[in-house]
Design a protein around this motif. Structure first.
Motif, PDB file in Angstrom:
ATOM      1  N   UNK A 156      -5.995  56.503  41.742  1.00 25.48           N
ATOM      2  CA  UNK A 156      -7.004  57.553  41.858  1.00 25.48           C
ATOM      3  C   UNK A 156      -7.601  57.871  40.487  1.00 25.48           C
ATOM      4  N   UNK A 157      -6.770  57.846  39.461  1.00 28.29           N
ATOM      5  CA  UNK A 157      -7.206  58.271  38.133  1.00 28.29           C
ATOM      6  C   UNK A 157      -7.610  57.124  37.236  1.00 28.29           C
ATOM      7  N   UNK A 158      -6.985  55.957  37.403  1.00 33.80           N
ATOM      8  CA  UNK A 158      -7.328  54.826  36.560  1.00 33.80           C
ATOM      9  C   UNK A 158      -8.502  54.040  37.112  1.00 33.80           C
ATOM     10  N   UNK A 159      -8.804  54.162  38.420  1.00 29.71           N
ATOM     11  CA  UNK A 159      -9.952  53.466  38.970  1.00 29.71           C
ATOM     12  C   UNK A 159     -11.262  53.806  38.243  1.00 29.71           C
ATOM     13  N   UNK A 160     -11.671  55.047  38.269  1.00 30.82           N
ATOM     14  CA  UNK A 160     -11.079  56.112  39.073  1.00 30.82           C
ATOM     15  C   UNK A 160     -11.657  56.106  40.491  1.00 30.82           C
ATOM     16  N   UNK A 173     -16.422  58.135  30.949  1.00 29.93           N
ATOM     17  CA  UNK A 173     -16.925  56.771  30.834  1.00 29.93           C
ATOM     18  C   UNK A 173     -18.377  56.816  30.375  1.00 29.93           C
ATOM     19  N   UNK A 174     -18.790  55.892  29.510  1.00 34.98           N
ATOM     20  CA  UNK A 174     -20.198  55.865  29.091  1.00 34.98           C
ATOM     21  C   UNK A 174     -21.137  55.441  30.216  1.00 34.98           C
ATOM     22  N   UNK A 175     -20.655  54.586  31.111  1.00 33.55           N
ATOM     23  CA  UNK A 175     -21.383  54.195  32.317  1.00 33.55           C
ATOM     24  C   UNK A 175     -20.376  54.162  33.459  1.00 33.55           C
ATOM     25  N   UNK A 176     -20.864  54.212  34.689  1.00 29.89           N
ATOM     26  CA  UNK A 176     -19.962  54.165  35.840  1.00 29.89           C
ATOM     27  C   UNK A 176     -19.221  52.829  35.833  1.00 29.89           C
ATOM     28  N   UNK A 177     -17.902  52.854  35.849  1.00 31.93           N
ATOM     29  CA  UNK A 177     -17.134  51.609  35.747  1.00 31.93           C
ATOM     30  C   UNK A 177     -17.093  50.843  37.060  1.00 31.93           C
ATOM     31  N   UNK A 178     -16.716  49.572  36.965  1.00 31.18           N
ATOM     32  CA  UNK A 178     -16.455  48.755  38.147  1.00 31.18           C
ATOM     33  C   UNK A 178     -15.066  49.124  38.647  1.00 31.18           C
ATOM     34  N   UNK A 179     -15.021  50.028  39.593  1.00 31.12           N
ATOM     35  CA  UNK A 179     -13.734  50.559  40.042  1.00 31.12           C
ATOM     36  C   UNK A 179     -12.854  49.476  40.649  1.00 31.12           C
ATOM     37  N   UNK A 246     -16.041  55.687  50.591  1.00 33.24           N
ATOM     38  CA  UNK A 246     -16.471  54.724  49.572  1.00 33.24           C
ATOM     39  C   UNK A 246     -15.418  53.650  49.325  1.00 33.24           C
ATOM     40  N   UNK A 247     -14.703  53.287  50.379  1.00 28.37           N
ATOM     41  CA  UNK A 247     -13.635  52.295  50.244  1.00 28.37           C
ATOM     42  C   UNK A 247     -14.143  50.987  49.652  1.00 28.37           C
ATOM     43  N   UNK A 248     -15.384  50.633  49.967  1.00 30.30           N
ATOM     44  CA  UNK A 248     -15.941  49.373  49.453  1.00 30.30           C
ATOM     45  C   UNK A 248     -16.044  49.338  47.940  1.00 30.30           C
ATOM     46  N   UNK A 249     -16.190  50.502  47.299  1.00 32.70           N
ATOM     47  CA  UNK A 249     -16.255  50.542  45.844  1.00 32.70           C
ATOM     48  C   UNK A 249     -14.890  50.319  45.197  1.00 32.70           C
ATOM     49  N   UNK A 250     -13.835  50.514  45.987  1.00 36.05           N
ATOM     50  CA  UNK A 250     -12.475  50.421  45.473  1.00 36.05           C
ATOM     51  C   UNK A 250     -11.829  49.074  45.758  1.00 36.05           C
ATOM     52  N   UNK A 251     -12.334  48.382  46.752  1.00 31.04           N
ATOM     53  CA  UNK A 251     -11.704  47.123  47.174  1.00 31.04           C
ATOM     54  C   UNK A 251     -12.682  45.976  47.231  1.00 31.04           C
ATOM     55  N   UNK A 252     -13.869  46.151  46.683  1.00 27.20           N
ATOM     56  CA  UNK A 252     -14.896  45.130  46.773  1.00 27.20           C
ATOM     57  C   UNK A 252     -14.575  43.880  45.964  1.00 27.20           C
TER      58      UNK A 252
END
Length: 252
Positions: A156-160, A173-179, A246-252
């Motif tokens: 949850x926190x390291x993805x985040x 983060x300077x830009x939205x990371x690739x979770x 937003x599961x797809x952003x976490x497991x894509x």
């Protein structure tokens, strides 16, 4: 449960020793930390003593708390945190607490191997030397559970596993990371876990955390009582919905 159970409690550090309020579960936590240190783990604090309602531990030197976020922006930081958690879990398996031990957090019951879980694995509770996680502290929520219990909390926190706004403003983060890439890196570095539904595991762990927070608040424990009064349960429910939607952003 960012900032841990000590969020509204007086904590001081002087001459390499941290002094913080003790609770009824502190003796069990100290016993566990001593066990890990006997296994050769220097990545957890060395307990000194519990004196009445105060505990003392040796500080692990490095950046922590509000100074931590930049250290885990890199993939190297993510992988280092995962390896640290794996090392602690592996060493924890053999610990048998005394029969009269008291714990703040309830066990998470599951089939298969159980380890001793930290219960609040976030970058702020780790000590950092550059992109290397060298310590894990604030063990108030120690409990038994499957490995995925702690791992899902950490993801949850390291993805985040949080909104773009939180990733930028809360996690800096300077830009939205690739979770999804960061989550894959964490799981690869931890190693050996069976396949699981990442988003659902994170959401369920968040709900477990919320339930414990509410229970502590109803018992008058701070800072949970203040958090709940200020709307933390409603905010938490919204974050759980975000994870599932937003599961797809976490497991894509």
């Amino acid at each position: 449960m960012a900032d841990g159970i000590g969020g509204l409690r007086a904590i001081s550090i002087k001459d390499g020793v941290v002094t913080r309020p003790a609770s009824v579960w502190t003796p069990a936590v100290h016993g566990f930390l001593r066990y890990l240190r006997r296994q050769g783990l220097t990545c957890v604090p060395e307990p000194i003593a519990v004196d009445g309602d105060v505990e003392r531990l040796v500080v692990i030197e490095g950046d922590a708390g509000g100074d931590c976020w930049g250290h885990q922006h890199s993939e190297a930081g993510v992988r280092s945190a995962a390896r640290l958690l794996r090392r602690i879990h592996d060493a924890s398996v053999g610990w048998v607490p005394p029969e009269d031990a008291i714990f703040c957090a309830p066990d998470v019951v599951a089939e298969g191997e159980m380890v001793w879980s930290h219960g609040d694995v976030g970058p702020w509770n780790m000590v950092w030397h550059g992109d290397e996680a060298v310590g894990l502290f604030d063990w108030d929520f120690l409990h038994r559970g499957p490995r995925v219990d702690d791992v899902a909390y950490a993801l949850q926190w390291f993805g985040p596993a949080r909104s773009d706004e939180n990733a930028l403003n809360w996690h800096h983060f300077p830009v939205v990371p690739d979770r999804a890439a960061r989550i894959r890196a964490f799981l690869q570095a931890y190693g050996g876990l069976p396949s699981f539904d990442v988003a659902e595991a994170i959401a369920v762990r968040m709900e477990t955390t919320m339930a414990m927070e509410l229970s502590l608040a109803e018992a008058g424990v701070e800072p949970q009582r203040t958090w709940v009064a200020e709307g933390s349960q409603e905010r938490g429910a919204a974050e759980v919905r975000w994870v599932r939607e937003n599961a797809g952003l976490l497991e894509g």
